[in-house]
Write a protein that holds these residues in place. Sequence first.
Motif, PDB file in Angstrom:
ATOM      1  N   PRO A   1     -12.594  -9.714 -11.862  1.00 52.98           N
ATOM      2  CA  PRO A   1     -11.159  -9.744 -11.572  1.00 52.98           C
ATOM      3  C   PRO A   1     -10.927  -9.398 -10.106  1.00 52.98           C
ATOM      4  CG  PRO A   1     -11.722  -7.871 -12.981  1.00 52.98           C
ATOM      5  CD  PRO A   1     -12.960  -8.675 -12.813  1.00 52.98           C
ATOM      6  N   GLU A   2      -9.857  -9.945  -9.537  1.00 46.20           N
ATOM      7  CA  GLU A   2      -9.598  -9.732  -8.106  1.00 46.20           C
ATOM      8  C   GLU A   2      -9.494  -8.253  -7.775  1.00 46.20           C
ATOM      9  OE1 GLU A   2      -7.439 -12.136  -9.547  1.00 46.20           O
ATOM     10  OE2 GLU A   2      -7.676 -13.956  -8.324  1.00 46.20           O
ATOM     11  N   PHE A   3      -8.866  -7.474  -8.682  1.00 50.71           N
ATOM     12  CA  PHE A   3      -8.676  -6.058  -8.318  1.00 50.71           C
ATOM     13  C   PHE A   3      -9.992  -5.308  -8.282  1.00 50.71           C
ATOM     14  CE2 PHE A   3      -7.240  -6.711 -12.754  1.00 50.71           C
ATOM     15  CZ  PHE A   3      -8.203  -6.002 -13.438  1.00 50.71           C
ATOM     16  N   PHE A   4     -10.974  -5.768  -9.052  1.00 54.86           N
ATOM     17  CA  PHE A   4     -12.296  -5.142  -9.010  1.00 54.86           C
ATOM     18  C   PHE A   4     -12.922  -5.329  -7.632  1.00 54.86           C
ATOM     19  CE2 PHE A   4     -16.969  -5.456 -10.024  1.00 54.86           C
ATOM     20  CZ  PHE A   4     -17.146  -4.109 -10.268  1.00 54.86           C
ATOM     21  N   LEU A   5     -12.915  -6.592  -7.165  1.00 60.27           N
ATOM     22  CA  LEU A   5     -13.451  -6.873  -5.830  1.00 60.27           C
ATOM     23  C   LEU A   5     -12.678  -6.091  -4.784  1.00 60.27           C
ATOM     24  CD1 LEU A   5     -13.901 -10.727  -6.160  1.00 60.27           C
ATOM     25  CD2 LEU A   5     -15.653  -8.968  -6.315  1.00 60.27           C
ATOM     26  N   ALA A   6     -11.351  -6.047  -4.956  1.00 59.64           N
ATOM     27  CA  ALA A   6     -10.518  -5.360  -3.986  1.00 59.64           C
ATOM     28  C   ALA A   6     -10.892  -3.886  -3.912  1.00 59.64           C
ATOM     29  CB  ALA A   6      -9.046  -5.513  -4.374  1.00 59.64           C
ATOM     30  N   TYR A   7     -11.074  -3.231  -5.060  1.00 59.32           N
ATOM     31  CA  TYR A   7     -11.388  -1.810  -5.046  1.00 59.32           C
ATOM     32  C   TYR A   7     -12.778  -1.550  -4.474  1.00 59.32           C
ATOM     33  CZ  TYR A   7      -7.097  -0.668  -7.394  1.00 59.32           C
ATOM     34  OH  TYR A   7      -5.783  -0.516  -7.673  1.00 59.32           O
ATOM     35  N   ILE A   8     -13.693  -2.436  -4.768  1.00 60.40           N
ATOM     36  CA  ILE A   8     -15.028  -2.261  -4.185  1.00 60.40           C
ATOM     37  C   ILE A   8     -14.957  -2.342  -2.669  1.00 60.40           C
ATOM     38  CG2 ILE A   8     -17.297  -3.336  -3.957  1.00 60.40           C
ATOM     39  CD1 ILE A   8     -17.517  -3.499  -6.754  1.00 60.40           C
ATOM     40  N   LEU A   9     -14.192  -3.323  -2.188  1.00 64.93           N
ATOM     41  CA  LEU A   9     -14.053  -3.449  -0.734  1.00 64.93           C
ATOM     42  C   LEU A   9     -13.370  -2.215  -0.147  1.00 64.93           C
ATOM     43  CD1 LEU A   9     -13.168  -7.192  -0.135  1.00 64.93           C
ATOM     44  CD2 LEU A   9     -15.265  -5.979   0.385  1.00 64.93           C
ATOM     45  N   ILE A  10     -12.338  -1.738  -0.829  1.00 64.81           N
ATOM     46  CA  ILE A  10     -11.649  -0.528  -0.346  1.00 64.81           C
ATOM     47  C   ILE A  10     -12.647   0.627  -0.281  1.00 64.81           C
ATOM     48  CG2 ILE A  10      -9.943   1.230  -0.949  1.00 64.81           C
ATOM     49  CD1 ILE A  10      -8.162  -0.875  -2.004  1.00 64.81           C
ATOM     50  N   LEU A  11     -13.410   0.733  -1.367  1.00 63.07           N
ATOM     51  CA  LEU A  11     -14.361   1.829  -1.469  1.00 63.07           C
ATOM     52  C   LEU A  11     -15.331   1.817  -0.293  1.00 63.07           C
ATOM     53  CD1 LEU A  11     -14.976   4.073  -3.432  1.00 63.07           C
ATOM     54  CD2 LEU A  11     -16.607   2.591  -4.551  1.00 63.07           C
TER      55      LEU A  11
ATOM     56  N   ALA B   1     -12.550  -1.554 -14.378  1.00 65.40           N
ATOM     57  CA  ALA B   1     -12.651  -2.852 -13.711  1.00 65.40           C
ATOM     58  C   ALA B   1     -14.054  -3.425 -13.880  1.00 65.40           C
ATOM     59  CB  ALA B   1     -12.315  -2.709 -12.229  1.00 65.40           C
ATOM     60  N   GLY B   2     -15.051  -2.516 -13.788  1.00 72.79           N
ATOM     61  CA  GLY B   2     -16.430  -2.956 -13.974  1.00 72.79           C
ATOM     62  C   GLY B   2     -16.672  -3.440 -15.391  1.00 72.79           C
ATOM     63  N   ALA B   3     -16.017  -2.768 -16.359  1.00 75.88           N
ATOM     64  CA  ALA B   3     -16.169  -3.208 -17.749  1.00 75.88           C
ATOM     65  C   ALA B   3     -15.674  -4.638 -17.907  1.00 75.88           C
ATOM     66  CB  ALA B   3     -15.401  -2.279 -18.682  1.00 75.88           C
ATOM     67  N   ILE B   4     -14.561  -4.954 -17.239  1.00 76.41           N
ATOM     68  CA  ILE B   4     -14.039  -6.329 -17.294  1.00 76.41           C
ATOM     69  C   ILE B   4     -15.029  -7.277 -16.630  1.00 76.41           C
ATOM     70  CG2 ILE B   4     -12.208  -7.853 -16.488  1.00 76.41           C
ATOM     71  CD1 ILE B   4     -10.354  -5.408 -16.511  1.00 76.41           C
ATOM     72  N   ALA B   5     -15.448  -6.902 -15.426  1.00 72.91           N
ATOM     73  CA  ALA B   5     -16.319  -7.781 -14.654  1.00 72.91           C
ATOM     74  C   ALA B   5     -17.631  -8.042 -15.387  1.00 72.91           C
ATOM     75  CB  ALA B   5     -16.594  -7.180 -13.280  1.00 72.91           C
ATOM     76  N   LEU B   6     -18.196  -6.986 -15.971  1.00 71.90           N
ATOM     77  CA  LEU B   6     -19.487  -7.141 -16.637  1.00 71.90           C
ATOM     78  C   LEU B   6     -19.409  -8.172 -17.763  1.00 71.90           C
ATOM     79  CD1 LEU B   6     -22.362  -6.081 -16.705  1.00 71.90           C
ATOM     80  CD2 LEU B   6     -21.648  -4.374 -18.364  1.00 71.90           C
ATOM     81  N   LEU B   7     -18.345  -8.083 -18.547  1.00 71.47           N
ATOM     82  CA  LEU B   7     -18.237  -9.020 -19.666  1.00 71.47           C
ATOM     83  C   LEU B   7     -18.064 -10.454 -19.160  1.00 71.47           C
ATOM     84  CD1 LEU B   7     -18.079  -9.655 -22.624  1.00 71.47           C
ATOM     85  CD2 LEU B   7     -15.644  -9.220 -22.568  1.00 71.47           C
ATOM     86  N   THR B   8     -17.170 -10.646 -18.184  1.00 72.88           N
ATOM     87  CA  THR B   8     -16.952 -12.015 -17.715  1.00 72.88           C
ATOM     88  C   THR B   8     -18.200 -12.556 -17.021  1.00 72.88           C
ATOM     89  OG1 THR B   8     -15.801 -10.991 -15.879  1.00 72.88           O
ATOM     90  CG2 THR B   8     -14.457 -12.068 -17.517  1.00 72.88           C
ATOM     91  N   VAL B   9     -18.886 -11.684 -16.290  1.00 74.09           N
ATOM     92  CA  VAL B   9     -20.131 -12.136 -15.655  1.00 74.09           C
ATOM     93  C   VAL B   9     -21.124 -12.555 -16.736  1.00 74.09           C
ATOM     94  CG1 VAL B   9     -22.143 -11.393 -14.337  1.00 74.09           C
ATOM     95  CG2 VAL B   9     -19.870 -10.805 -13.548  1.00 74.09           C
ATOM     96  N   GLY B  10     -21.243 -11.732 -17.778  1.00 72.10           N
ATOM     97  CA  GLY B  10     -22.172 -12.051 -18.864  1.00 72.10           C
ATOM     98  C   GLY B  10     -21.847 -13.381 -19.506  1.00 72.10           C
ATOM     99  N   VAL B  11     -20.553 -13.562 -19.854  1.00 71.29           N
ATOM    100  CA  VAL B  11     -20.146 -14.817 -20.504  1.00 71.29           C
ATOM    101  C   VAL B  11     -20.430 -15.987 -19.574  1.00 71.29           C
ATOM    102  CG1 VAL B  11     -18.203 -16.125 -21.402  1.00 71.29           C
ATOM    103  CG2 VAL B  11     -18.410 -13.708 -21.937  1.00 71.29           C
ATOM    104  N   ASN B  12     -20.102 -15.820 -18.291  1.00 67.75           N
ATOM    105  CA  ASN B  12     -20.312 -16.913 -17.347  1.00 67.75           C
ATOM    106  C   ASN B  12     -21.781 -17.267 -17.186  1.00 67.75           C
ATOM    107  OD1 ASN B  12     -18.215 -18.365 -16.203  1.00 67.75           O
ATOM    108  ND2 ASN B  12     -17.464 -16.544 -15.163  1.00 67.75           N
ATOM    109  N   PHE B  13     -22.650 -16.273 -17.225  1.00 65.76           N
ATOM    110  CA  PHE B  13     -24.083 -16.559 -17.148  1.00 65.76           C
ATOM    111  C   PHE B  13     -24.515 -17.428 -18.321  1.00 65.76           C
ATOM    112  CE2 PHE B  13     -25.462 -12.706 -14.395  1.00 65.76           C
ATOM    113  CZ  PHE B  13     -25.172 -13.437 -13.273  1.00 65.76           C
ATOM    114  N   VAL B  14     -24.035 -17.062 -19.510  1.00 72.26           N
ATOM    115  CA  VAL B  14     -24.417 -17.838 -20.694  1.00 72.26           C
ATOM    116  C   VAL B  14     -23.858 -19.255 -20.596  1.00 72.26           C
ATOM    117  CG1 VAL B  14     -24.232 -17.989 -23.188  1.00 72.26           C
ATOM    118  CG2 VAL B  14     -24.564 -15.776 -22.099  1.00 72.26           C
ATOM    119  N   VAL B  15     -22.580 -19.353 -20.184  1.00 72.31           N
ATOM    120  CA  VAL B  15     -21.951 -20.670 -20.080  1.00 72.31           C
ATOM    121  C   VAL B  15     -22.687 -21.534 -19.059  1.00 72.31           C
ATOM    122  CG1 VAL B  15     -19.884 -21.851 -19.275  1.00 72.31           C
ATOM    123  CG2 VAL B  15     -19.679 -19.922 -20.815  1.00 72.31           C
ATOM    124  N   ASP B  16     -23.046 -20.922 -17.933  1.00 75.29           N
ATOM    125  CA  ASP B  16     -23.750 -21.644 -16.879  1.00 75.29           C
ATOM    126  C   ASP B  16     -25.038 -22.252 -17.416  1.00 75.29           C
ATOM    127  OD1 ASP B  16     -23.826 -22.348 -14.088  1.00 75.29           O
ATOM    128  OD2 ASP B  16     -25.571 -21.047 -13.954  1.00 75.29           O
TER     129      ASP B  16
END
Lengths: 550, 333, 393
Positions: free
Chosen positions: B161-171, C367-382
């Motif tokens: 999600p965009e906010f995840f990338l944004a927070y990492i960059l902020i960090l 936020a990482g929890a969201i990212a991890l799941l979407t990354v995982g799904v995208n890897f499988v889809v890819d």
Amino acid sequence: MDENAQLLKIRGLRIEGRTDETWIQIVNGVDLDLKAGEVLGLIGESGAGKSTIGLAAMGFTRDGCRISGGTVEFDGIDLVNADAATKRSLLGKRIAYVAQSAAASFNPAHKILDQHTEAPVQHGVMPRQKSQEDAIELYGKLRLPNPGEIGFRYPHQVSGGQLQRAMTAMAMSCRPDLIIFDEPTTALDVTTQIEVLASIRDIVEQFNTAAVYITHDLAVVAQMADKIKVLLKGDQVEEADTRTMLSNPVEDYTKSLWAVRSFKRNQKQLAAEGSVPVVELRNVTAAYGKVPVLHDVSFSIHSGRTVAVVGESGSGKSTAARCITGLLQPGEGEVLFDGNVLPADYRKRSKDQLRQAQMIYQMADTALNPRKPISEIVGRPVEFYLGLKGAEKRRKVDELMEQIEMEPAQYIHRLPSELSGGQKQRIGIARALAAEPKFIICDEVTSALDQLVAEGILKLLARLQDELDLSYMFITHDLATVRSIADEVVVMKEGRVVEAGPKGEMFTPPHHPYTDLLLSSVPEMDPDWLDSLLERRGIANGGEAERVGV
Amino acid sequence: MGMVGAIVLKRLALGVLTLFVVSLLIFGSVNMLPGDFAQAILGQGATPEAVESIREDLGLNDPAWVRYLGWLGGILTGDFGVSFAQANFLAYAGENADLGGIGSVADQLIPRFKNTLFLAGVSAAIAVPLSLCLGVLAALFANSVYDRAVNIFTLSSISSPEFFLAYILILFLAVLNPVFPSLSNVFADMSFGEKLNRTMLPALTLTLVVTAHMMRMTRAAIVNLMASPYIEMARLKGLNPLRVIVTHALPNALAPIINVVALNLAYLITGVVVVEVVFVYPGIGQLFVDSVKLRDVPVVQACCLIFAAAYILLNLLADVMSILSNPRLRHPK
Amino acid sequence: MQILTILAWIVAIFAVGWVFRFFGRRISWPRESQQIYFRDMSYLVALGFALGLFAIYWSFDFYFIREVKFFQWAVQGIIGFSILGYLFRYAGRNLGTEGSKKLFRQMPVTAAFGLLVILFYVVVAVFADLVAPYGQDEIFEKINVLPGGNPELGGDPRFPLGTDQLGRDLMSRLIYGAQNTVGIAFATTCLAFFLGGAVGFLAATLGGWFDQVASRIVDALMAIPQLIFALLLMTIATAWAGSNKTLIMVYMVVIIAVLDSTRVYRLARAVGQNIVVMDYIEAAKLRGETLAYLVFREILPNATAPLLAEFGLRFCFVFLTIAALSFLGIGIQPPLADWGTMVRDLSQFINFAAFSPLTAALPLLAAGAIALLTVGVNFVVDWMLHKTSGLKD
């Protein structure tokens, strides 16, 4: 260069291709010798590795392939181990390539002439201006219409046959010592093929260029090559000069290849005068939207007979079939089955009417549902039309499988993707037979198959016709097929029936001029055929004169 | 040229039609709001007279189509109407009161729209050249280690999600290594350098997202192209690799690449909303979200239309450019 | 000064690349193929090697010498998950049926990693009530915003990931968040698929006016960027729903499903049209089969592979849209635990990173929890897309 010098020398060439992370051999140790000015024909069925060898002779492998052994020597230069710059300095300049599909191999973004001059300019052979003049001269020699103007067009503005000749001219642009022709006429209609063949041969002779001519068509290679090499699944079978090879093949495989063209079934008697034909088209006129495709087409097919409908692409032969099946409704005219008028739309036909007329398709790949096992593909019409279920259905499917000479236990649980091309086509036949029809439309059923396999299918169809008293409408562009299986022939051109009659009459003169053109364009296994044909047609054979002059 | 002209004109007409339909859609959905705008503005305790006066002011008594035409006509002349906040203020302070900081919709929109364009512009200026180069490289070295690493990296960046990338960059770039400010409050009278400095983090966030998309699409387009027979032909002519790419691949890759760029610029427009909120960037996306929360319908309507218009225009541009770069259409038979 | 350092680095990288190539061309290698590889290597490739070398050097520097905490965590996380993915694939290759073994044999590690992640989330979401130590809106007296649960650093072992600023256990909220966020996104995707798939296949099979009308409606809906349109419609929906929070979420599900179904429609229609022109469909039509047989027995079985891949992609998209809406405060409503909302609520802690790096991790957890799941799904889809496209060749 010395006339008799060895130009190309390939020894023990091995090439591997990658499938699913493992490398498998696709060429297993092929030797090849070519002297300057010599033409070698490489022939084999699909999967024989012809194109791969052709490219390897240029020191080139496609992505996913690699040379794993052997040597390729061009004029003493080791192409396998040469560095990229050395190879580049040879390609285009001393070794040129003519691809199968000119339409795809010309860059759509540039004019033909600009692509022609690219190699000479880049290799420093001649300046742009001179190369342009030379191109126009070459176009003339290749008998292209408007040689002065055609180069200024974009590839998509030029027809396929002309493009193929323009590509030959492009290959000639640096006057190479060797040209690799990779099935240059396969994608063309027979009548166009002749012109391209003749012009390729002339120009190769004129400039004394050595060539490797790759094709699957024996008759074509007989016209073009000085010597022939036969390949089978990456192995070399035998090699000999053209006349010897044609008259005295040694190996069994070569003999079987040669014999394909000799299959000929007995022609049946014409149907009795006044008997009711199984299928009859009466004055059918049809159009796709506003584009008219069929004009006043009439012909009939009698019980137990095979009617071959012949014509080049766009002649309307498949459209006629679509009118019979009811997929396309004719604007005028009607289709009769057993003397009764069929409803024009297949959705309005009864189940029995649908059952009586079945169809076999050209591409077995798209004709069989890839997600269904054979038992279901063949079983569905059995269940749908004959109402058989359970054990009865299974027995009927087994019976059908035996009719098409495939072992039921071994095949019925497989998916289409687990069968070879010929086997798939047999399943297509079984599915048609499952409906117990009187009439089957065979739409180019053999044109996607290798010749040996195609012959098997033709024999099977002939046997089934005798056993089950079937009528066939056989759509094809291949006159050899017509010769071997037809009882009657209908010749179509631009949506009209040009000539129709029993096969015997069709193949003996006098013909309608178009039939004559078609018939005479079919290459024969005689090395002198092209010469004599050109002589008969009175085409000014520039090459002939030049050769005498030299 | 006649044929291409006709096709392009047709696309343009279609674009205008789409814009019209979209304006109808937006107006129609807003009119599905329950109850009365006037009541909504003033709250439950308002006197019937006040409600009626606002109704009169906003023209709420007219039938829907009259209001639609009025709205559309206003937009075409640059008048986006009266925001609720403004109407509310007027209702209490009287017709002729000094508006102070609360302006009409257009007054609120225009400076913020400029800011958003600036942000999108900076992102595009970084992202487009970067992603094209990296994408072409990935295509040239397809299936190499580099290609695979890029694949994993871009997939991850697209998925986050965009906010995840944004927070990492902020960090990393604002808190741990204070390179850029984490709050992007830009003002109109700032110097360009200062503005750029403050815009950097949101721009980098957008760059990360868009670059990944663009790179993948560029790579796919070029890989497709490199497999075509005319590229093989060019290589078999013994041309050097650079020439193969520049004269044979590039002219044909132009259409897909332009398409990729335009589509991703269109994508930027959606991405802008979340990123502006994260960095408190005073752009149109932030205004949009605030107005959605306040249910300030005229502003929501106007923002929505602007986003949609930009989106449609960019898609249209992609369409037209790919038509123009197609030799088959430019040089008909 | 800084600029000079950067310039020096760049020059160094270029120089190393050049030296690498220079010697690569001259050294004779144990195998001939390697020699040819290095001899014909372009400068670009050599530069790539040089860059890789420097990247490794810098990582080493960050990890061991400067000991940057976040970097260490990220490296440990990536390496750990890769090992888990590898082990998972290894297990798959040796357990189960012949078919599943074959599937695992062809699988890249990324896809195995993705599958593992999806599996993990599904288990957590389904058994959230059992796994979570506390309720999702249980408020504790003691606010402890330090994750880690290490008393020496000021953490509280009762709350392994700490609490939020209201005193709710973060671990429990993350776990319930899996149930709420993933569950709602999944339901939305299913709805979108049902809608878009059904209409798309009908349009492909029937053609004619039905196709025209459906396609034009979809065109109009797709002309507005999805998130913007969703926000607009949510404005109206919240007005309709008033203070009823459940209703807001129901509206949200319907709105996103309808907007997303447009993309499903396009794909289903395109896939359907590709199948409809096949000869075996013509053969079935000419046999006199009904529409239902055509759609369910002939078309659908051939459309499952692309549709499944699309389901993964759409799920990611829906999931991210819902997370974005929640993050903006218009999505899933409190007191339900939801990752998007959590990120927004905890976002202020990011600024504590300079003096308390652990606290800064709070918003990144969700936020990482969201990212991890979407990354995982995208890897499988890819992988699935790659596989289906590879089979076509």
